[in-house]
Write a protein that holds these residues in place. Structure first.
Motif, PDB file in Angstrom:
ATOM      1  N   TYR A 110      18.950 -39.986 -63.843  1.00 26.63           N
ATOM      2  CA  TYR A 110      17.602 -39.770 -63.329  1.00 26.63           C
ATOM      3  C   TYR A 110      17.462 -40.174 -61.873  1.00 26.63           C
ATOM      4  N   GLU A 111      18.336 -41.000 -61.374  1.00 25.45           N
ATOM      5  CA  GLU A 111      18.344 -41.212 -59.930  1.00 25.45           C
ATOM      6  C   GLU A 111      18.860 -39.962 -59.219  1.00 25.45           C
ATOM      7  N   ILE A 112      19.876 -39.314 -59.782  1.00 31.42           N
ATOM      8  CA  ILE A 112      20.378 -38.063 -59.201  1.00 31.42           C
ATOM      9  C   ILE A 112      19.273 -36.997 -59.212  1.00 31.42           C
ATOM     10  N   LYS A 113      18.564 -36.864 -60.326  1.00 33.98           N
ATOM     11  CA  LYS A 113      17.520 -35.843 -60.437  1.00 33.98           C
ATOM     12  C   LYS A 113      16.342 -36.122 -59.512  1.00 33.98           C
ATOM     13  N   SER A 114      16.156 -37.380 -59.130  1.00 33.54           N
ATOM     14  CA  SER A 114      15.039 -37.706 -58.240  1.00 33.54           C
ATOM     15  C   SER A 114      15.254 -37.184 -56.828  1.00 33.54           C
ATOM     16  N   GLY A 115      16.515 -36.886 -56.474  1.00 29.54           N
ATOM     17  CA  GLY A 115      16.801 -36.327 -55.161  1.00 29.54           C
ATOM     18  C   GLY A 115      16.962 -37.355 -54.057  1.00 29.54           C
ATOM     19  N   LYS A 116      16.871 -38.631 -54.375  1.00 25.34           N
ATOM     20  CA  LYS A 116      17.041 -39.661 -53.357  1.00 25.34           C
ATOM     21  C   LYS A 116      17.389 -40.990 -54.028  1.00 25.34           C
ATOM     22  N   LEU A 117      17.997 -41.867 -53.245  1.00 28.06           N
ATOM     23  CA  LEU A 117      18.299 -43.203 -53.735  1.00 28.06           C
ATOM     24  C   LEU A 117      17.037 -44.054 -53.702  1.00 28.06           C
ATOM     25  N   SER A 118      16.899 -44.887 -54.679  1.00 34.34           N
ATOM     26  CA  SER A 118      15.713 -45.728 -54.762  1.00 34.34           C
ATOM     27  C   SER A 118      15.821 -46.902 -53.799  1.00 34.34           C
ATOM     28  N   ASP A 119      14.688 -47.278 -53.193  1.00 31.09           N
ATOM     29  CA  ASP A 119      14.616 -48.500 -52.403  1.00 31.09           C
ATOM     30  C   ASP A 119      14.056 -49.662 -53.220  1.00 31.09           C
ATOM     31  N   LYS A 120      13.706 -49.393 -54.483  1.00 31.12           N
ATOM     32  CA  LYS A 120      13.196 -50.449 -55.354  1.00 31.12           C
ATOM     33  C   LYS A 120      14.317 -51.134 -56.122  1.00 31.12           C
ATOM     34  N   PHE A 121      15.352 -50.390 -56.456  1.00 29.54           N
ATOM     35  CA  PHE A 121      16.531 -50.973 -57.093  1.00 29.54           C
ATOM     36  C   PHE A 121      17.766 -50.252 -56.569  1.00 29.54           C
ATOM     37  N   TYR A 122      18.907 -50.902 -56.700  1.00 28.55           N
ATOM     38  CA  TYR A 122      20.168 -50.325 -56.233  1.00 28.55           C
ATOM     39  C   TYR A 122      21.055 -50.135 -57.456  1.00 28.55           C
ATOM     40  N   SER A 123      21.263 -48.882 -57.831  1.00 29.21           N
ATOM     41  CA  SER A 123      21.936 -48.590 -59.089  1.00 29.21           C
ATOM     42  C   SER A 123      23.414 -48.952 -59.068  1.00 29.21           C
ATOM     43  N   ASN A 124      23.981 -49.270 -57.897  1.00 28.42           N
ATOM     44  CA  ASN A 124      25.367 -49.738 -57.850  1.00 28.42           C
ATOM     45  C   ASN A 124      25.496 -51.177 -58.322  1.00 28.42           C
ATOM     46  N   VAL A 125      24.374 -51.849 -58.518  1.00 33.09           N
ATOM     47  CA  VAL A 125      24.379 -53.226 -59.012  1.00 33.09           C
ATOM     48  C   VAL A 125      23.604 -53.250 -60.319  1.00 33.09           C
ATOM     49  N   LYS A 126      24.306 -53.454 -61.420  1.00 33.17           N
ATOM     50  CA  LYS A 126      23.688 -53.413 -62.740  1.00 33.17           C
ATOM     51  C   LYS A 126      23.860 -54.759 -63.429  1.00 33.17           C
ATOM     52  N   PRO A 127      22.859 -55.132 -64.290  1.00 35.34           N
ATOM     53  CA  PRO A 127      21.702 -54.353 -64.725  1.00 35.34           C
ATOM     54  C   PRO A 127      20.601 -54.316 -63.674  1.00 35.34           C
ATOM     55  N   ILE A 128      19.637 -53.414 -63.891  1.00 34.25           N
ATOM     56  CA  ILE A 128      18.481 -53.324 -62.995  1.00 34.25           C
ATOM     57  C   ILE A 128      17.245 -53.777 -63.759  1.00 34.25           C
ATOM     58  N   GLY A 129      16.147 -53.988 -63.057  1.00 33.19           N
ATOM     59  CA  GLY A 129      14.922 -54.459 -63.686  1.00 33.19           C
ATOM     60  C   GLY A 129      14.260 -53.380 -64.526  1.00 33.19           C
ATOM     61  N   ARG A 130      13.716 -53.782 -65.666  1.00 33.59           N
ATOM     62  CA  ARG A 130      12.975 -52.845 -66.518  1.00 33.59           C
ATOM     63  C   ARG A 130      11.787 -52.246 -65.767  1.00 33.59           C
ATOM     64  N   LYS A 131      11.107 -53.060 -64.995  1.00 31.05           N
ATOM     65  CA  LYS A 131       9.957 -52.596 -64.232  1.00 31.05           C
ATOM     66  C   LYS A 131      10.344 -51.470 -63.287  1.00 31.05           C
ATOM     67  N   ASP A 132      11.509 -51.604 -62.632  1.00 29.18           N
ATOM     68  CA  ASP A 132      11.954 -50.594 -61.666  1.00 29.18           C
ATOM     69  C   ASP A 132      12.317 -49.290 -62.361  1.00 29.18           C
ATOM     70  N   LEU A 133      12.928 -49.371 -63.537  1.00 32.92           N
ATOM     71  CA  LEU A 133      13.298 -48.151 -64.254  1.00 32.92           C
ATOM     72  C   LEU A 133      12.050 -47.418 -64.763  1.00 32.92           C
ATOM     73  N   VAL A 134      11.043 -48.149 -65.193  1.00 31.48           N
ATOM     74  CA  VAL A 134       9.784 -47.523 -65.607  1.00 31.48           C
ATOM     75  C   VAL A 134       9.148 -46.800 -64.426  1.00 31.48           C
ATOM     76  N   GLU A 135       9.160 -47.437 -63.255  1.00 31.89           N
ATOM     77  CA  GLU A 135       8.579 -46.806 -62.071  1.00 31.89           C
ATOM     78  C   GLU A 135       9.329 -45.533 -61.702  1.00 31.89           C
ATOM     79  N   LEU A 136      10.664 -45.545 -61.800  1.00 33.71           N
ATOM     80  CA  LEU A 136      11.451 -44.336 -61.540  1.00 33.71           C
ATOM     81  C   LEU A 136      11.064 -43.225 -62.506  1.00 33.71           C
ATOM     82  N   SER A 137      10.911 -43.551 -63.783  1.00 39.51           N
ATOM     83  CA  SER A 137      10.600 -42.526 -64.781  1.00 39.51           C
ATOM     84  C   SER A 137       9.217 -41.923 -64.545  1.00 39.51           C
ATOM     85  N   LEU A 138       8.251 -42.744 -64.164  1.00 37.09           N
ATOM     86  CA  LEU A 138       6.900 -42.236 -63.905  1.00 37.09           C
ATOM     87  C   LEU A 138       6.862 -41.329 -62.679  1.00 37.09           C
ATOM     88  N   ASN A 139       7.568 -41.732 -61.632  1.00 37.19           N
ATOM     89  CA  ASN A 139       7.626 -40.903 -60.423  1.00 37.19           C
ATOM     90  C   ASN A 139       8.340 -39.582 -60.682  1.00 37.19           C
TER      91      ASN A 139
END
Length: 568
Positions: A34-63
């Motif tokens: 879903y980061e790929i489908k968003s068309g850009k890298l997120s500035d709220k979380f960095y997917s190269n460093v896992k795990p990520i925050g639940r809050k950040d993943l919810v925000e990605l899904s809503l956007n």
């Protein structure tokens, strides 16, 4: 200790803090897809460093739901709803006009159990208000199968509990505990005997440990707290794991070993993220007293990772880590400096600690593709590099690619990856400094002295049904007898080494590994899955022409736990 106490005091000034997403295959796939489908890298979380925050993943899904260019399928919408339901406490904070409240309501069950239980699809029990948020769910995993190389069939019997939540929207907390009895497939048992440990786990009791029957009995536990001391500075403290990279493997830091005690600081400002990890691992290679009066000695590692979104599609990261043994005062406070170059500190101390540096990158493009890679330098000398096969030219690399909605087929995702590690990479002249935690590698399961190609196809034709195909082709140079050919990173690289030069990947007892795994999972309810899989692993030794074929069939059910990845 005073440093940790100081951090424990100042969290009371912190703002709202999320716990982290699970480290299982489904979640890791969703993050990348879903980061790929968003068309850009997120500035709220960095997917190269896992795990990520639940809050950040919810925000990605809503956007993503509001993005008309994301071309979401009905299956994608189902997956995004699943992610939102799994962290529904963050919905109200991420959407205006009460829209998220409606989404939270969709997670309600029609008939709660005894009024207070199973009110939400994602929680067996919850309590949520402004001051206190808690989610409690059982963990169950039962599986049974057939293995052509063992007298007792492989099985899994896991029971446990997961608890997460927040206090005053300032302190996040997470705890997981399971009690397990597992009879692993034959190739995993052979691995466990060779390295005296089990993948992903720490202390393990072994029952029926004769040549063909090996049953592991163990507890698994993770637990941590999270808090913000500044708007852009987050701390995590507890026993947990980390994974650096976007690949199937990580050549930098993976989740293959046991959880370890660590303090992690995440500083995030605009396009930059800076990670500090101060960790205590366990040196199981040092024997303890037979009467059990001594504890296993600790070892330590410190880790820096600086990551930057150079453009909206390109991320580049730099890292360094030092692995070292216990000092007279325990942890060496020289390595607590969060911004200094560790190699300078190590040299200034005149120490022989293990210093490793490197980089990683990721480039997403066309909302369908991702390229990623890693480079790790354990030791490098330009003078000796020009001479063929110097033993201490120690490095590892990774290059990989993802293709989502491949060939125009929605929810068909392909991934290919190539990894290699030179002989003796990650090893050291001391068990306190090798890149090992509780006898398991902190990076790649094969240790070093290998080349590997991986291919994964994942197809989700229906909301609740997913098919997977995993292929691993590897050449691994195993140690032959007493000679250290550089494949087992537990061994001292100064002992029984065959020569200074003419070392090459695959030297020693060359083993060709071919592993194919076909699986299907069906989601009966939220986080409740039925799994079926077939694994065929062929091991062929080039020098002796010995061939071992291991075929494993398994059927199981799991609730609130991910599948164990045994791809090695």
């Amino acid at each position: 200790m005073s440093f940790i106490f100081f951090l424990g005091v100042i969290f009371f000034k912190s703002s709202g803090q999320s716990t982290f997403t699970p480290m299982n295959g489904d979640y890791l796939h969703y993050i990348e897809r879903y980061e790929i489908k968003s068309g850009k890298l997120s500035d709220k979380f960095y997917s190269n460093v896992k795990p990520i925050g639940r809050k950040d993943l919810v925000e990605l899904s809503l956007n993503l739901e509001k993005d008309s260019l994301s071309r979401l399928s009905s299956v994608d919408l189902f997956n995004l709803m699943y992610l939102q339901n799994d962290s529904w406490e963050w919905l109200a904070d991420n959407s205006p006009n009460g829209l998220s409240e409606a989404k939270a309501i969709q997670n309600n069950t029609r008939k709660p159990f005894l009024k207070y239980f199973l009110q939400k699809k994602s929680d067996f029990y919850y309590h949520h208000n402004e001051d206190f948020d808690i989610h409690i769910s059982p963990i169950l995993h039962f599986a049974y199968g057939n293995d052509n190389l063992t007298n007792n069939a492989p099985y899994t019997n896991t029971r446990g509990i997961e608890i997460r939540g927040m206090l005053n929207k300032k302190l996040g907390f997470y705890s997981m505990f399971t009690e397990n009895q597992i009879a692993y497939p034959a190739y995993v048992r052979d691995y466990a005997r060779l390295y005296d440990g089990f993948p992903y786990e720490g202390f393990t009791k072994v029952m029926n440990s004769d040549s063909t029957r090996l049953v592991a009995d163990f507890f698994s536990a993770r637990g941590y707290i999270t808090f913000n001391v500044l708007k852009n500075l987050t701390f995590q403290f507890g026993h947990d794991k980390n994974f650096i990279g976007s690949g199937i493997r990580s050549m930098i830091l993976s989740d293959f070993s046991a959880p370890y005690l660590h303090l992690k600081a995440i500083t995030q400002v605009g396009r930059f993220q800076y990670i500090n990890i101060f960790a205590q691992a366990i040196n199981k290679q040092v024997p303890v007293a037979a009467d059990g009066t001594e504890q296993r000695p600790p070892k330590y590692f410190t880790f820096h990772h600086l990551s930057a979104n150079i453009t909206k599609n390109l991320n580049i990261g730099l890292f360094e880590t030092i692995v070292f043994g216990q000092r007279k005062i325990g942890f060496d406070i020289n390595y607590l400096n969060p911004v200094i170059f560790y190699r300078y500190v190590e040299g200034n101390l005149g120490s022989v600690d293990n210093s490793i540096v490197g980089m990683d990158f990721k480039y997403n493009f066309l909302r369908s593709f991702s390229l990623y890679g890693q480079l790790v330098l354990d030791e490098f000398n330009l003078k000796h590099f020009k001479q063929k096969g110097w033993w201490a030219t120690k490095y590892s690399t990774q290059i990989g690619a993802r293709y989502i909605d491949a060939l125009g087929i929605r929810n068909l995702d392909l991934q290919a990856e190539y990894n290699l590690a030179r002989p003796y990479t990650y090893s050291h002249n001391s068990t306190y400094s090798n890149y090992v935690n509780y006898n398991m590698p902190l990076a790649h399961p094969l240790g070093s002295n290998f080349k590997e190609f991986l291919f994964i196809a994942r197809y989700q034709p229906l909301n609740r049904l997913t098919f997977t195909y995993n292929l691993m082709l590897a050449k691994h140079g195993e140690d032959a007898g007493a000679i250290n050919w550089g494949g087992n990173i537990q061994r001292n690289y100064n002992l029984m080494r065959p020569g200074e030069y003419n070392n090459f990947i695959g030297q020693g007892n060359t083993a060709n590994i071919q592993l194919m795994d076909i699986g299907a999972s069906y989601m009966l309810g939220h986080n409740l899955f039925i799994d079926a899989s077939f694994t065929n692993r062929k091991l062929q030794y080039v020098n002796t022409s010995q061939t071992i074929n291991n075929r494993v069939l398994s059927l199981g059910v799991r609730w609130n736990i991910g599948k164990r990845q045994l791809l090695f």
